[in-house]
Design a protein around this motif. Structure first.
Motif, short mmCIF file in Angstrom:
data_model
loop_
_atom_site.label_atom_id
_atom_site.label_comp_id
_atom_site.label_asym_id
_atom_site.label_seq_id
_atom_site.Cartn_x
_atom_site.Cartn_y
_atom_site.Cartn_z
N LEU A 126 0.84 -1.19 0.00
CA LEU A 126 0.00 0.00 0.00
C LEU A 126 0.88 1.25 0.00
O LEU A 126 1.63 1.49 0.95
CB LEU A 126 -0.91 -0.01 1.23
N ILE A 127 0.80 2.02 -1.07
CA ILE A 127 1.71 3.16 -1.27
C ILE A 127 1.45 4.31 -0.29
O ILE A 127 2.35 4.97 0.18
CB ILE A 127 1.61 3.67 -2.73
N GLY A 128 0.16 4.58 -0.01
CA GLY A 128 -0.16 5.68 0.90
C GLY A 128 -0.50 6.98 0.21
O GLY A 128 -0.63 8.02 0.86
N ASP A 129 -0.65 6.94 -1.14
CA ASP A 129 -1.10 8.11 -1.89
C ASP A 129 -2.60 8.00 -2.15
O ASP A 129 -3.14 6.90 -2.27
CB ASP A 129 -0.39 8.22 -3.24
N ILE A 130 -3.25 9.14 -2.27
CA ILE A 130 -4.64 9.17 -2.68
C ILE A 130 -4.71 9.74 -4.09
O ILE A 130 -4.22 10.85 -4.34
CB ILE A 130 -5.50 10.03 -1.72
N LEU A 131 -5.31 8.98 -5.01
CA LEU A 131 -5.41 9.38 -6.41
C LEU A 131 -6.88 9.42 -6.81
O LEU A 131 -7.70 8.68 -6.28
CB LEU A 131 -4.68 8.39 -7.31
N GLN A 132 -7.19 10.28 -7.77
CA GLN A 132 -8.54 10.34 -8.34
C GLN A 132 -8.47 10.02 -9.83
O GLN A 132 -7.61 10.55 -10.54
CB GLN A 132 -9.17 11.71 -8.14
N VAL A 133 -9.37 9.19 -10.31
CA VAL A 133 -9.42 8.85 -11.73
C VAL A 133 -10.03 10.02 -12.49
O VAL A 133 -11.15 10.44 -12.21
CB VAL A 133 -10.25 7.58 -11.98
N THR A 134 -9.28 10.55 -13.46
CA THR A 134 -9.74 11.72 -14.22
C THR A 134 -10.12 11.40 -15.65
O THR A 134 -10.71 12.22 -16.33
CB THR A 134 -8.64 12.81 -14.23
N GLY A 135 -9.74 10.22 -16.13
CA GLY A 135 -10.05 9.87 -17.51
C GLY A 135 -9.30 8.60 -17.91
O GLY A 135 -8.69 7.93 -17.08
N PHE A 136 -9.35 8.31 -19.21
CA PHE A 136 -8.66 7.15 -19.75
C PHE A 136 -7.93 7.55 -21.02
O PHE A 136 -8.41 8.38 -21.80
CB PHE A 136 -9.64 6.02 -20.06
N TYR A 137 -6.75 6.98 -21.22
CA TYR A 137 -6.04 7.12 -22.49
C TYR A 137 -6.00 5.72 -23.10
O TYR A 137 -5.37 4.82 -22.54
CB TYR A 137 -4.63 7.66 -22.28
N ASN A 138 -6.70 5.53 -24.20
CA ASN A 138 -6.96 4.20 -24.72
C ASN A 138 -7.62 3.37 -23.61
O ASN A 138 -8.63 3.79 -23.07
CB ASN A 138 -5.68 3.56 -25.26
N ALA A 139 -7.03 2.26 -23.22
CA ALA A 139 -7.65 1.42 -22.19
C ALA A 139 -7.04 1.64 -20.81
O ALA A 139 -7.33 0.89 -19.87
CB ALA A 139 -7.53 -0.05 -22.59
N THR A 140 -6.20 2.65 -20.67
CA THR A 140 -5.45 2.85 -19.43
C THR A 140 -5.93 4.10 -18.69
O THR A 140 -6.07 5.17 -19.29
CB THR A 140 -3.94 3.00 -19.74
N PRO A 141 -6.18 4.00 -17.39
CA PRO A 141 -6.68 5.16 -16.63
C PRO A 141 -5.63 6.22 -16.40
O PRO A 141 -4.42 5.96 -16.39
CB PRO A 141 -7.14 4.55 -15.31
N GLN A 142 -6.14 7.44 -16.21
CA GLN A 142 -5.31 8.59 -15.84
C GLN A 142 -5.74 9.05 -14.46
O GLN A 142 -6.93 9.06 -14.13
CB GLN A 142 -5.49 9.71 -16.87
N PHE A 143 -4.75 9.45 -13.65
CA PHE A 143 -5.01 9.79 -12.26
C PHE A 143 -4.47 11.17 -11.91
O PHE A 143 -3.39 11.57 -12.37
CB PHE A 143 -4.34 8.79 -11.31
N ARG A 144 -5.21 11.86 -11.07
CA ARG A 144 -4.74 13.10 -10.45
C ARG A 144 -4.23 12.76 -9.06
O ARG A 144 -4.91 12.07 -8.29
CB ARG A 144 -5.88 14.12 -10.36
N PHE A 145 -3.02 13.24 -8.74
CA PHE A 145 -2.50 13.06 -7.38
C PHE A 145 -3.25 14.02 -6.47
O PHE A 145 -3.24 15.24 -6.68
CB PHE A 145 -1.00 13.35 -7.33
N VAL A 146 -3.89 13.48 -5.43
CA VAL A 146 -4.68 14.30 -4.52
C VAL A 146 -3.87 14.68 -3.28
O VAL A 146 -3.72 15.85 -2.94
CB VAL A 146 -5.99 13.58 -4.12
N ARG A 147 -3.32 13.67 -2.62
CA ARG A 147 -2.57 13.93 -1.39
C ARG A 147 -1.93 12.64 -0.89
O ARG A 147 -2.25 11.55 -1.37
CB ARG A 147 -3.49 14.48 -0.29
N ARG A 148 -1.03 12.78 0.05
CA ARG A 148 -0.57 11.64 0.82
C ARG A 148 -1.65 11.29 1.84
O ARG A 148 -2.29 12.17 2.43
CB ARG A 148 0.73 11.98 1.55
N LYS A 149 -1.86 10.02 2.05
CA LYS A 149 -2.92 9.58 2.96
C LYS A 149 -2.70 10.10 4.37
O LYS A 149 -3.65 10.50 5.06
CB LYS A 149 -2.99 8.06 2.96
N ASP A 150 -1.45 10.10 4.82
CA ASP A 150 -1.18 10.45 6.21
C ASP A 150 -0.78 11.91 6.39
O ASP A 150 -0.34 12.31 7.45
CB ASP A 150 -0.10 9.55 6.80
N MET A 151 -0.94 12.70 5.33
CA MET A 151 -0.57 14.11 5.43
C MET A 151 -1.78 14.93 5.88
O MET A 151 -2.50 15.51 5.08
CB MET A 151 -0.09 14.62 4.06
#
Length: 572
Positions: free
Chosen positions: A390-415
């Motif tokens: 478990l990396i500890g980052d929080i990401l949000q899915v913003t879209g897809f490029y072909n069949a692969t998702p794209q993510f926005r970095f939101v924050r560190r989980k423990d920050m």
């Protein structure tokens, strides 16, 4: 060994993400199924369903004993079916302590591939292909490697890459040439290295089309060095001689070759531009052909966006990639996106990726099964012994490029900051800083760096922000405007959520405090973390202070303290 990288590789990878991910997991399990760690869960099986059913999701504390056993001399197969030849060290600025992760040359190969692929994407967006039209002035740094008790090398991810054959034999077709020769990048003395980077960049000012570093902090630090040393730098260029204090002979000889003799005309230009009262736009004034800034600017680094925009006259800031010591993840396919809108397209052959819904309500899902708009924590299984980590980052899915998702970095989980039961996230803090920056715009100050913590030694507890300020004309801040800084305290508080504001109005949380520190304090903070084994190349100013030593350093540098004078309104 050189890497062959083409943009069509990305099309192939992202179009076949599901099959590639299945193949990656199969390869990893075939390699690692009989390790001591994994065998107890799989009994030698490489079945995906059994892997998902039996192998637990873990944190660093769960795998640390196995990693330490290999570091102390036990065979690699304690945790990895492949050879462990070195360890990658995390920066330690996110979670408050450094970690080491087993790896081998394959990590450097993958990092080199990711950087080359990102470079091609950036080249495509700036005049089609700039690789034959200029150079990048890169502030890239190395660090002396350490060793584990068993003699295995330990270094940061980028230092590992810079020392590898993949860096030394990188293809010029995939990477824009740097103004600095490799001798300067490999220099382990940060002070000599940054000075020589500047000297080489200034000497080739008409060739610079991009200004880059791994993280934004390194660029801000380089501008600070330029502001202190521009007279000496221009004297070096005027005479064609490098300063005597540059004692690294490889550096000195390489820079002397770049200088190529006296250049009084260029020295005059540098002196003229650096003598201006304001340093606004200094990057574009000294390097007039620069088209973009390239550095990781998401997460904690977002605090440096206003500073870089000030110095560059709002050149595009390209945040090229997303990765960590545990795994590389992906690249930014839209270099012209604004820092707050950056998304990263995952590259599916780096590791096996799973995603745990942030609310933990729902099953963990594969890379191709994430849902648009949803928030996840990435879970990584890599080639070197991390299984469902478990990396500890929080990401949000913003879209897809072909069949692969794209993510926005939101924050560190423990920050987070918290005095009671309220939760103030990294994203909340950055939004609050943006609001306070609007107050500073009308003043003569610039916010250079910040960090914060929740002080629960007081009653009631309250949030404390350490700010390092600088005058917009480049001079030291002599007088602090109490009215402006109190207003900044209020602006921060007014940005926090309804629960914070309610607790504040009821006296459960005390008045927010800004402690202004001496100039150079955050350089000292960086030096402290680097002295603990970190790397300047991957240093990130900690958004929230957890280290008692770092806290003591900040407290010793406090010049003045300011508090909000009234509770924020309960409604916006």
């Amino acid at each position: 060994m050189s890497l062959s990288v083409e943009l069509k590789d990305l099309e192939d990878l992202t179009s076949n993400a599901k099959q590639i991910q299945d193949d990656v997991l199969k390869e990893i399990l075939t390699l690692n199924a009989n390790t001591e760690y994994l065998h107890r869960f799989l009994n030698g099986s490489t079945d995906k369903d059994l892997f998902k059913k039996n192998v637990p999701i873990v944190s660093y504390d769960d795998v640390k004993p196995y990693i330490e056993r290999v570091a102390n001399g036990e065979p690699s197969d304690v945790i990895s079916g492949g050879p462990i030849t070195r360890f990658v060290r995390s920066s330690g600025t996110s979670g408050g302590k450094q970690k080491i992760f087993p790896t081998n040359d394959k990590y450097s190969e993958k990092l080199g591939y990711l950087m080359a692929l990102s470079s091609l994407v950036i080249s495509k967006h700036f005049n089609g292909n700039v690789s034959h039209k200029g150079k990048k002035m890169g502030f890239l740094y190395n660090r002396l490697e350490t060793k584990t008790p068993s003699g295995l090398l330990v270094s940061s991810a980028f230092a590992t890459y810079f020392m590898s054959d993949y860096f030394k034999n990188r293809s010029s077709k995939c990477n824009l040439e740097y103004t600095s020769p490799d001798q300067i990048i490999l220099c382990i003395d940060i002070n000599q290295s940054v000075y020589c980077h500047l000297l080489c960049g200034l000497s080739q000012r008409d060739k610079v089309v991009g200004v880059c570093a791994t993280f934004a902090y390194a660029l801000v630090q380089a501008i600070n060095v330029l502001q202190i040393s521009w007279t000496e730098l221009s004297n070096n260029i005027r005479s064609g001689q490098v300063s005597e204090w540059i004692t690294d002979l490889d550096c000195k000889n390489a820079v002397s070759t770049i200088l190529g003799g006296p250049n009084p005309e260029l020295a005059d230009v540098i002196e003229q531009e650096c003598s201006h009262k304001s340093w606004e736009g200094i990057i574009t004034r000294l390097w007039p052909k620069a088209k973009y800034i390239e550095c990781i600017i998401t997460g904690q680094m977002a605090q440096y966006v206003p500073t870089l925009e000030f110095y560059s006259k709002k050149l595009p800031i390209v945040s090229p990639m997303y990765g960590s010591s545990e795994s590389l993840f992906g690249i930014n396919l839209d270099p012209l996106s604004k820092p707050q809108d950056v998304s990263y397209t995952f590259v599916p052959d780096f590791s096996y990726f799973e995603f745990l819904p942030v609310d933990h309500e729902g099953d963990i899902v594969d890379l191709v099964d994430v849902k648009l708009g949803c928030y996840y924590e990435p879970v990584v299984t890599n080639y070197f012994g991390l299984q469902r980590y478990l990396i500890g980052d929080i990401l949000q899915v913003t879209g897809f490029y072909n069949a692969t998702p794209q993510f926005r970095f939101v924050r560190r989980k423990d920050m987070v900051l918290s005095v009671d039961v309220e939760t103030t996230t990294e994203d909340d803090i950055l939004k609050a800083l943006a609001r306070a920056a609007l107050v500073l715009e009308s003043s003569s100050y610039m916010l250079m760096s910040f960090t914060c913590y929740a002080d629960i030694s007081t009653c009631p507890g309250h949030y404390v922000f350490y700010w390092e300020l600088k005058a917009k004309d480049g001079k030291d801040v002599v007088e602090l405007d109490e009215k402006v800084l109190v207003e900044c305290c209020s602006a921060l508080e007014e940005s926090f959520d309804a629960l914070y504001r309610r607790f504040r109005s009821h006296g459960i949380i005390g008045a927010l405090e800004i402690r202004v520190v001496q100039q150079g304090t955050f350089d000292s903070l960086m030096e402290y973390f680097v002295s603990q084994g970190g790397s300047i190349a991957q240093y990130k100013t900690p958004m929230c202070i957890k280290s008692s030593e770092a806290f003591a350093l900040l407290e010793s540098k406090v010049l003045a303290r300011f508090h909000s004078e009234q509770s924020p309104p309960l409604e916006f």
